[in-house]
Write a protein that holds these residues in place. Structure first.
Motif, PDB file in Angstrom:
ATOM      1  N   VAL A 134       1.597  -1.130   0.209  1.00 33.79           N
ATOM      2  CA  VAL A 134      -0.239   0.310   0.326  1.00 33.79           C
ATOM      3  C   VAL A 134       1.034   0.827  -0.331  1.00 33.79           C
ATOM      4  CG1 VAL A 134      -2.104   1.082   1.304  1.00 33.79           C
ATOM      5  CG2 VAL A 134      -1.588  -1.127   1.198  1.00 33.79           C
ATOM      6  N   LEU A 135       0.794   1.885  -1.062  1.00 34.40           N
ATOM      7  CA  LEU A 135       1.348   3.111  -1.251  1.00 34.40           C
ATOM      8  C   LEU A 135       0.897   4.631  -0.328  1.00 34.40           C
ATOM      9  CD1 LEU A 135       2.217   3.704  -4.657  1.00 34.40           C
ATOM     10  CD2 LEU A 135       4.066   3.086  -2.892  1.00 34.40           C
ATOM     11  N   ASP A 136       1.064   5.251   0.224  1.00 36.18           N
ATOM     12  CA  ASP A 136       0.495   6.550   0.830  1.00 36.18           C
ATOM     13  C   ASP A 136      -0.416   7.062  -0.307  1.00 36.18           C
ATOM     14  OD1 ASP A 136      -0.194   8.873   1.642  1.00 36.18           O
ATOM     15  OD2 ASP A 136       1.377   9.282   2.811  1.00 36.18           O
ATOM     16  N   GLY A 137      -1.591   7.134  -0.188  1.00 42.84           N
ATOM     17  CA  GLY A 137      -2.310   8.149  -1.473  1.00 42.84           C
ATOM     18  C   GLY A 137      -2.859   9.146  -1.369  1.00 42.84           C
ATOM     19  N   ASP A 138      -2.640  10.511   0.059  1.00 45.01           N
ATOM     20  CA  ASP A 138      -1.947  11.390  -0.711  1.00 45.01           C
ATOM     21  C   ASP A 138      -0.292  11.658  -1.848  1.00 45.01           C
ATOM     22  OD1 ASP A 138      -4.184  11.985   1.251  1.00 45.01           O
ATOM     23  OD2 ASP A 138      -2.774  12.108   3.242  1.00 45.01           O
ATOM     24  N   LEU A 139       0.369  10.993  -1.606  1.00 42.49           N
ATOM     25  CA  LEU A 139       1.273  11.536  -2.616  1.00 42.49           C
ATOM     26  C   LEU A 139       1.062  12.034  -3.471  1.00 42.49           C
ATOM     27  CD1 LEU A 139       4.290   9.638  -0.718  1.00 42.49           C
ATOM     28  CD2 LEU A 139       3.937  12.014  -0.273  1.00 42.49           C
ATOM     29  N   VAL A 179       2.244  11.024  -7.978  1.00 41.58           N
ATOM     30  CA  VAL A 179       3.632   9.489  -8.072  1.00 41.58           C
ATOM     31  C   VAL A 179       5.113   9.360  -7.962  1.00 41.58           C
ATOM     32  CG1 VAL A 179       3.719   8.416 -10.190  1.00 41.58           C
ATOM     33  CG2 VAL A 179       1.473   9.018  -9.597  1.00 41.58           C
ATOM     34  N   GLY A 180       5.144  11.176  -8.555  1.00 43.62           N
ATOM     35  CA  GLY A 180       6.443  11.280  -8.295  1.00 43.62           C
ATOM     36  C   GLY A 180       6.865  11.031  -6.718  1.00 43.62           C
ATOM     37  N   GLU A 181       6.262  11.856  -5.778  1.00 43.84           N
ATOM     38  CA  GLU A 181       6.627  11.912  -4.633  1.00 43.84           C
ATOM     39  C   GLU A 181       7.153   9.869  -3.864  1.00 43.84           C
ATOM     40  OE1 GLU A 181       4.790  15.902  -2.696  1.00 43.84           O
ATOM     41  OE2 GLU A 181       4.071  14.506  -2.989  1.00 43.84           O
ATOM     42  N   ALA A 182       5.519   9.736  -4.729  1.00 44.56           N
ATOM     43  CA  ALA A 182       5.771   8.277  -3.893  1.00 44.56           C
ATOM     44  C   ALA A 182       7.117   7.686  -4.445  1.00 44.56           C
ATOM     45  CB  ALA A 182       4.825   7.289  -4.576  1.00 44.56           C
ATOM     46  N   ILE A 183       7.013   7.854  -5.764  1.00 40.92           N
ATOM     47  CA  ILE A 183       8.473   6.412  -6.300  1.00 40.92           C
ATOM     48  C   ILE A 183      10.001   7.238  -5.473  1.00 40.92           C
ATOM     49  CG2 ILE A 183       9.480   6.064  -8.340  1.00 40.92           C
ATOM     50  CD1 ILE A 183       6.722   6.182  -9.951  1.00 40.92           C
ATOM     51  N   VAL A 184      10.201   8.790  -6.084  1.00 38.85           N
ATOM     52  CA  VAL A 184      11.369   9.626  -5.954  1.00 38.85           C
ATOM     53  C   VAL A 184      11.458   9.577  -4.653  1.00 38.85           C
ATOM     54  CG1 VAL A 184      11.820   9.254  -8.614  1.00 38.85           C
ATOM     55  CG2 VAL A 184      10.984  11.360  -7.250  1.00 38.85           C
ATOM     56  N   TRP A 235       2.531  12.258 -13.584  1.00 36.71           N
ATOM     57  CA  TRP A 235       3.316  11.968 -12.717  1.00 36.71           C
ATOM     58  C   TRP A 235       2.893  12.764 -12.011  1.00 36.71           C
ATOM     59  CZ3 TRP A 235       7.969   9.986 -11.718  1.00 36.71           C
ATOM     60  CH2 TRP A 235       8.428  10.360 -11.242  1.00 36.71           C
ATOM     61  N   HIS A 236       2.321  13.829 -11.873  1.00 38.62           N
ATOM     62  CA  HIS A 236       1.467  14.997 -10.887  1.00 38.62           C
ATOM     63  C   HIS A 236      -0.130  14.404  -9.748  1.00 38.62           C
ATOM     64  CE1 HIS A 236       4.677  17.305 -12.758  1.00 38.62           C
ATOM     65  NE2 HIS A 236       4.147  17.275 -13.622  1.00 38.62           N
ATOM     66  N   ALA A 237      -0.302  13.362 -10.697  1.00 36.99           N
ATOM     67  CA  ALA A 237      -1.859  12.695 -10.111  1.00 36.99           C
ATOM     68  C   ALA A 237      -2.009  12.702  -8.125  1.00 36.99           C
ATOM     69  CB  ALA A 237      -2.297  11.714 -11.380  1.00 36.99           C
ATOM     70  N   LYS A 238      -2.829  12.291  -7.277  1.00 39.15           N
ATOM     71  CA  LYS A 238      -2.241  11.722  -6.139  1.00 39.15           C
ATOM     72  C   LYS A 238      -2.273   9.892  -6.433  1.00 39.15           C
ATOM     73  CE  LYS A 238      -2.468  15.745  -3.582  1.00 39.15           C
ATOM     74  NZ  LYS A 238      -1.784  15.562  -2.951  1.00 39.15           N
ATOM     75  N   VAL A 239      -1.520   9.328  -5.427  1.00 40.24           N
ATOM     76  CA  VAL A 239      -2.150   7.928  -5.514  1.00 40.24           C
ATOM     77  C   VAL A 239      -2.761   7.281  -5.586  1.00 40.24           C
ATOM     78  CG1 VAL A 239      -0.900   6.128  -4.618  1.00 40.24           C
ATOM     79  CG2 VAL A 239       0.432   7.061  -5.072  1.00 40.24           C
ATOM     80  N   GLY A 254      -3.817  -1.096 -11.385  1.00 36.41           N
ATOM     81  CA  GLY A 254      -2.854  -1.479 -12.305  1.00 36.41           C
ATOM     82  C   GLY A 254      -1.811  -0.446 -12.140  1.00 36.41           C
ATOM     83  N   GLN A 255      -2.286   0.555 -12.110  1.00 35.88           N
ATOM     84  CA  GLN A 255      -1.559   1.887 -11.620  1.00 35.88           C
ATOM     85  C   GLN A 255      -0.892   1.706 -10.891  1.00 35.88           C
ATOM     86  OE1 GLN A 255      -4.297   4.787 -13.014  1.00 35.88           O
ATOM     87  NE2 GLN A 255      -2.799   4.974 -15.149  1.00 35.88           N
ATOM     88  N   LYS A 256      -1.539   1.393  -9.685  1.00 35.67           N
ATOM     89  CA  LYS A 256      -1.336   1.846  -8.247  1.00 35.67           C
ATOM     90  C   LYS A 256       0.236   0.482  -8.035  1.00 35.67           C
ATOM     91  CE  LYS A 256      -5.237   3.204  -5.733  1.00 35.67           C
ATOM     92  NZ  LYS A 256      -5.515   3.548  -4.697  1.00 35.67           N
TER      93      LYS A 256
END
Length: 602
Positions: free
Chosen positions: A77-82, A84-89, A116-120, A126-128
């Motif tokens: 589970v990724l932090d949904g408030d981040l 996409v860019g923040e979640a990865i790098v 890249w800028h969308a919220k997780v 599939g994208q998550k």
């Protein structure tokens, strides 16, 4: 080889069932291990133990002190408030991560089409999954453990992941442990296979092809009375030897032993006989799409495509996400009407579609497995022989106990198997399967392929599972996202070549995804002269970046050495000034790299 991690006499029991019973094993430098076994036999449990995400009831898990492990769980589970860019790098600036070739490769292979800028939290499942996999792969772990990494990846994504993992370490470095039902992926990546069954783990040298051979040999040498299962393994082996001869070049694959085992095994299916049977059931006319066009909103899915399905034809469909594969099946099934063109259906044609969601079983959740099948029919014909509903249910992995389980209590893979059985006993003469391998283990997939081998009808399969496509279909076609349907005489390899050629001409950077440039089609176009110059600039800049990085490292070493003993403050100040100049040059080069990469679509 150096030991990385392992298990010593570990046991795990759930309620009254022992999943792992005194298992001892290890992962060493250079190991590339694939784990196979039936669903529920303990593959994910063993991986969680080795990743130290769970504790065994008995025994212990050991790990070398300096070993770092990266683990992709099925439920990460990724932090949904981040974003996409923040979640990865994280909080790295664009110029920082973009100067790393490995990170750029991961971005391009997994998330190039993700905003890249969308919220997780706004992403699809599939994208998550792709974002979580990208986050893991940009790290520098010594061991990587992946639980079903190919889920939600298309054919192209699976091929990229296989290449990335093959090139990630030197052959004698790093360790990989992967659980997947994708047999092509297992064969492409793994040099060793663990089979988890009945509380134990058996090890085999080689990938999936070698494992199938070794398992057949084991059963024969141990005189195991397992007639039905052994015949199925031998049939699978026959396919591996005849249908995919390149796999026999794998190390440890003993070809002479394989030939002896399969000497009396017929071809997986008699295509000519099946075509004659299909012709008798269907007549000459099956399903035709003639000059069909269809748009959904502003997007054109099909632009004047023509497709003619022949009696007994076995067609595999591949394509980029969103290109209309599922919509094409629905059009063939009469659920979608084209904007232009004709859909012609033969008078005797009876279609059936296995959907991805399997919602058709929702209204039958109160029934037991056997009751669901017997509602349709008690006996039907497969490959010229009569099979009872109970026999077919058993053939597809429903044991006596499972046959009396209610539909509401079945797993996702079991529901998919049951719905396929419902469709088959209804005796359609055109069967369409939409991503049929989801949630199924390798043994179940082999059993389904065995049933389809004797099924006399027209088959259309949409799947990202390359092995399945090559195994059960005789021809393949592709939807490339341009509204056209392309024939693939050379199969999936040709599709991957076409996609690479398309990407060489245009592409989208994750930096500008979400700003009107989410796909290759909407990326800016550049002249051939600009593209050639960008390639030259990229080579020059990467060479200069390497030199700058070496300079920074040298200056930092000098400053560390100067900080010990009597400190020369003037020298330290000069070194610090020099370091700032080189780092400023480095940052400028990184910005130049980004500009050149944008031209090339990297």
């Amino acid at each position: 080889m150096a030991h990385l991690l392992g298990a010593e006499s570990v046991s795990v029991t759930f309620a009254t069932r022992t999943v792992l019973d005194g298992v001892s094993l290890g992962i060493e430098d250079g190991d590339r291990i694939g784990m196979v076994g039936r669903n529920g036999d303990g593959k994910s449990t063993l991986m969680r133990l080795l990743a130290q995400r769970a504790t065994p009831d008995e025994g212990r898990v050991t790990r070398r002190r300096d070993v770092h492990v990266g683990y992709l769980d099925q439920t990460d589970v990724l932090d949904g408030d981040l974003s996409v860019g923040e979640a990865i790098v994280g909080d790295q600036a664009d110029h920082e991560w973009a100067s790393n070739p490995k990170i750029r490769d991961v971005m391009g292979g997994l998330v190039a089409e993700v905003d890249w800028h969308a919220k997780v939290s706004s992403l699809s499942g599939g994208q998550k999954r792709r974002v979580a996999l990208a986050k893991l792969l940009i790290g520098d772990d010594d061991v990587i453990m992946l639980d079903e990494p190919t889920n939600h990846l298309d054919v192209e994504g699976v091929a990229w992941l296989a290449r990335h993992l093959a090139e990630r370490w030197r052959p004698t470095d790093g360790g990989l442990l992967v659980v997947t039902h994708d047999r092509w992926f297992l064969d492409e990546i793994c040099t060793r296979t663990w089979e988890v069954h009945d509380g134990v783990v058996d090890g085999f040298d080689g990938g999936y092809a070698a494992y199938v051979l070794a398992r057949a040999e084991r059963d024969r040498m141990d005189s195991v009375v397992e007639g039905k299962r052994q015949q199925l393994v031998k049939k699978e082996l026959a396919w591996l030897r005849r249908g995919a001869p390149a796999r026999t070049a794998k190390p440890k694959f003993r070809i002479e032993a394989a030939n002896a085992l399969i000497a009396d095994v017929p071809e997986p299916r008699d295509s000519l006989a099946l075509s004659k049977m299909a012709m008798a059931r269907q007549g000459k006319d099956v399903l035709d799409l003639e000059d069909v066009s269809l748009a959904l909103g502003e997007k054109t899915l099909f632009d004047g495509i023509t497709l003619r399905l022949a009696p007994g034809q076995r067609l595999g469909l591949v394509g980029v996400n969103g290109s209309g594969k599922t919509t094409l099946l629905r059009m063939l099934n009469g659920e979608v009407t084209p904007d232009a063109g004709k859909v012609k259906k033969g008078k005797t044609v009876q279609t059936a579609v296995l959907s991805q969601e399997v919602k058709e079983l929702n209204e039958l959740e109160h029934l037991r497995v056997t009751e669901v099948i017997e509602q349709e029919k008690r006996v039907f014909s497969v490959g010229g022989r009569e099979v009872s509903a109970t026999q077919l249910v058993e053939q597809l992995g429903f044991t006596n106990a499972k046959q009396w389980t209610k539909v509401k209590d079945l797993s996702g893979g079991e529901r998919r198997r049951l719905q396929l059985l419902r469709l088959l006993v209804g005796e359609p003469n055109v069967l369409m399967l939409d991503e049929p391998t989801n949630d199924l283990d390798t043994d179940t997939l082999a059993a389904i392929e065995d049933v389809l081998d004797g099924w006399p009808g027209t088959l259309v399969v949409v799947s990202h599972d390359r092995y399945l496509l090559e195994r059960v279909t005789d021809s393949q076609m592709a939807l490339l996202g341009d509204g056209k349907l392309r024939d693939l005489p050379r199969g999936v390899d040709q599709y991957l070549e076409l996609r690479r050629a398309a990407e060489a001409g245009s592409g989208a950077s994750p930096l500008n995804a979400g700003e009107g440039q989410n796909s290759a089609e909407s990326a800016p176009r550049y002249s051939s002269e600009e593209t050639r110059q960008a390639k030259k600039d990229l080579t020059r800049i990467e060479r200069q970046l390497s030199k700058a990085a070496a300079q920074v490292e040298k200056i930092q070493h000098q400053m560390n050495d100067g900080a010990s003993g009597d400190v020369d403050f003037d020298k330290m100040a000069a070194l610090n000034k020099k370091l700032q100049v080189v780092q400023a040059e480095q940052q400028d080069l990184e910005l130049q790299w980004l500009a050149a990469a944008e031209v090339l679509g990297k």
